[in-house]
Scaffold this motif. Structure first.
Motif, PDB file in Angstrom:
ATOM      1  N   THR A  95       0.831  -1.194   0.000  1.00 35.07           N
ATOM      2  CA  THR A  95       0.000   0.000   0.000  1.00 35.07           C
ATOM      3  C   THR A  95       0.867   1.245   0.000  1.00 35.07           C
ATOM      4  O   THR A  95       2.026   1.202   0.431  1.00 35.07           O
TER       5      THR A  95
ATOM      6  N   GLN B 107      -5.657   2.741   3.858  1.00 27.98           N
ATOM      7  CA  GLN B 107      -5.897   1.531   3.065  1.00 27.98           C
ATOM      8  C   GLN B 107      -4.759   0.536   3.259  1.00 27.98           C
ATOM      9  O   GLN B 107      -3.998   0.252   2.332  1.00 27.98           O
TER      10      GLN B 107
ATOM     11  N   ARG C  76      -4.531  -2.467   0.581  1.00 26.48           N
ATOM     12  CA  ARG C  76      -4.878  -1.963  -0.750  1.00 26.48           C
ATOM     13  C   ARG C  76      -4.595  -2.970  -1.862  1.00 26.48           C
ATOM     14  O   ARG C  76      -5.412  -3.184  -2.732  1.00 26.48           O
TER      15      ARG C  76
END
Length: 174
Positions: free
Chosen positions: A151, A157, A160
């Motif tokens: 990420t 996030q 991610r």
């Protein structure tokens, strides 16, 4: 505990593609038995040969019912030379020693925290077609990638980009 009739079941390299082979009528797997299928694209299909290879950089393979719907299968990430993916007694998948036609034997792996970011390139120009991140396993055992993420936003996030389940970085590998 009982024999299983494989007649009409198929094998495919993608769950949304038709079967590359279908088992002929009368193909029965006895209790506890294993049927070993070879897979390579340079030989014609048969009851024991699939006319496609498995991609070592990641692929999937499926057992399809007669209608073409998936009955069993898996997607996998980068593979290691001379290692297999095998189903364990609890139904999970793991890195294994190759044991064609025998009970699966798990291979030793290191914990995922052994992996390090080794190199990256941002703002690629002419030499590379894209930016990249290179991961390195400095240890003496392979490391599974399952459960790891990349990420650029660890607080917002953290998950991610998932690394592929059933993918591995070899000992001292990249």
């Amino acid at each position: 505990a009982s024999a299983r009739d494989l007649s009409g079941l198929g094998i495919a390299s993608r769950s949304n593609r038709p079967a590359a082979i279908r088992f002929p009528a009368g193909t029965v797997l006895q209790p506890g038995a294993r049927l070993v299928l070879t897979a390579a694209g340079d030989l014609p299909a048969s009851a024991t040969h699939i006319p496609f290879g498995l991609d070592a950089s990641g692929d999937d393979v499926w057992l399809l019912v007669r209608t073409g719907a998936p009955l069993d299968g898996l997607r996998f990430g980068p593979q290691l030379a001379d290692r297999a993916i095998g189903r364990l007694p609890d139904g999970s998948w793991a890195l294994c020693e190759p044991t064609c036609g025998e009970l699966n034997r798990t291979a030793a792996v290191a914990p995922p925290d052994a992996i390090r970011i080794n190199e990256w390139l941002a703002a690629s120009a002419a030499q590379f077609s894209a930016d990249f991140i290179e991961l390195h396993n400095p240890g003496d055992l392979p490391v599974p990638l399952a459960g790891l993420f990349l990420t650029d936003n660890p607080l917002g996030q953290p998950r991610r980009h998932a690394l592929p389940a059933l993918g591995f970085i070899d000992a001292r590998g990249y």
